[in-house]
Design an enzyme around this catalytic site. Structure first.
Site, PDB file in Angstrom:
ATOM      1  N   SER A 138       0.942  -1.188  -0.251  1.00  0.00           N
ATOM      2  CA  SER A 138       0.031   0.015   0.078  1.00  0.00           C
ATOM      3  C   SER A 138       0.839   1.268   0.039  1.00  0.00           C
ATOM      4  O   SER A 138       1.956   1.268   0.319  1.00  0.00           O
ATOM      5  CB  SER A 138      -0.817  -0.009   1.204  1.00  0.00           C
ATOM      6  OG  SER A 138      -1.426   1.106   1.482  1.00  0.00           O
ATOM      7  N   TYR A 151      -2.283  -1.112  10.347  1.00  0.00           N
ATOM      8  CA  TYR A 151      -2.303  -1.298   9.039  1.00  0.00           C
ATOM      9  C   TYR A 151      -0.849  -0.525   8.413  1.00  0.00           C
ATOM     10  O   TYR A 151      -0.116  -1.459   7.576  1.00  0.00           O
ATOM     11  CB  TYR A 151      -3.424  -0.551   8.252  1.00  0.00           C
ATOM     12  CG  TYR A 151      -3.583  -0.706   7.054  1.00  0.00           C
ATOM     13  CD1 TYR A 151      -4.403  -1.566   6.270  1.00  0.00           C
ATOM     14  CD2 TYR A 151      -3.011   0.015   5.721  1.00  0.00           C
ATOM     15  CE1 TYR A 151      -4.622  -2.080   5.108  1.00  0.00           C
ATOM     16  CE2 TYR A 151      -3.198   0.203   4.554  1.00  0.00           C
ATOM     17  CZ  TYR A 151      -3.980  -1.069   4.039  1.00  0.00           C
ATOM     18  OH  TYR A 151      -4.377  -1.225   2.749  1.00  0.00           O
TER      19      TYR A 151
END
Ligand code: NAD
Length: 256
Positions: A138, A151
């Site tokens: 990401s 995350y």
């Protein structure tokens, strides 16, 4: 060419994973779809990919939060030329309130699962004499945002692991790279719009414009199809010497 190769895509009943599996099937790869559920729709999804693209497609249930099931997925697949570590979840909360079980689940699903599947897949790739490991990291594997501690930690970890896998396979016809998308409008992002609105005390429309796409200078969502094209490129001969790197598709986010 990926024709006749077997691709295992974790977390592929929806969003980016399904998009990548569909594109690899379109290019002639046999695909293994995966999630933690075991519904009729899961198996129907595999059957429709097989029918539409004339490839073998199977759905294998495996919970990517469990080490043995990650390894079991690869064993049940029987072959794994292309491994796409895509399964991932999100939770948005400040650190003091961040639920411990969410932290553990995100670290397990978004990061540790890629270690376990890779450990099981590398011997198969070595035996086959070719392999591609594609980790869906990401922009949050390269940059941070508040309220996404687990995350951001997991995705930075995946980027680090990508480099280690690349070094351990450097002399072999195996590559390992990480794709780092900015925001893609999948169920994962749709689900965090209300939480983001709450954390910032703004409306959901404002959350999209002022918080989510604030990071993305293009002001456009990345699409699943664009990411699927990048994954297919990583399987091509042109990408044979690309290894241990990050490919960003983030509308300029990480240029800032
Ligand atoms: P999504 O929610 O649409 O899909 C996630 C998939 O993972 C689903 O198929 C779900 O069933 C599966 N999954 C969830 N928990 C699982 C588990 N325990 N075991 C097995 N499968 C499980 O999400 P998405 O947006 O397509 O995200 C896919 C990946 O892309 C994730 O790793 C995510 O972090 C990453 N990513 C997404 C975005 C974005 O903006 N959507 C941006 C950057 C990175």
């Amino acid at each position: 060419s990926v024709s006749g190769k077997t691709a295992v895509v974790t977390g592929s009943t929806s969003g980016i994973g399904l998009g990548i599996a569909t594109e690899l099937a379109r290019a002639g790869a046999n695909v293994i779809l995966n999630s933690f559920t075991d519904s009729e729709e899961d198996h129907a999804l595999a059957a429709s990919l097989a029918e539409e693209h004339g490839v073998n497609a199977r759905y294998i249930q495996a919970d990517m939060s469990k080490a043995d099931q990650c390894r079991g997925l690869i064993e049940k697949a029987g072959a794994c030329d292309i491994l796409v570590n895509n399964a991932g979840i999100q939770h948005v909360a400040p650190i003091p309130e961040f639920p411990v079980e969410k932290w553990d689940a995100i670290i397990a699903i978004n990061m540790s699962s890629a270690f376990h599947t890779t450990a099981a897949a590398l011997p198969m790739m070595r035996k086959a004499g070719w392999g591609r490991v594609i980790n869906i990291a990401s922009a949050h594997g390269l940059r941070a945002s508040p309220f996404k501690s687990a995350y951001v930690t997991a995705k930075h970890g995946v980027v680090g692991m990508t480099k280690v896998v690349a070094l351990e396979t450097a002399k072999e016809p195996i590559t390992c790279n990480a794709i780092c998308p900015g925001y893609v409008l999948t169920p994962l992002v749709e689900a965090q719009i209300p939480d983001t609105a709450k954390e910032y005390g703004i409306s959901e429309d404002e959350a999209i414009e002022k918080v989510i796409l604030l990071k993305q200078p293009s002001k456009e969502f990345v699409t699943v199809e664009q990411l699927a094209g990048i994954a297919l490129f990583l399987c091509s001969d042109a990408a044979a010497q690309m290894t241990g790197t990050t490919l960003t598709a983030d509308g300029g986010w990480t240029s800032q």
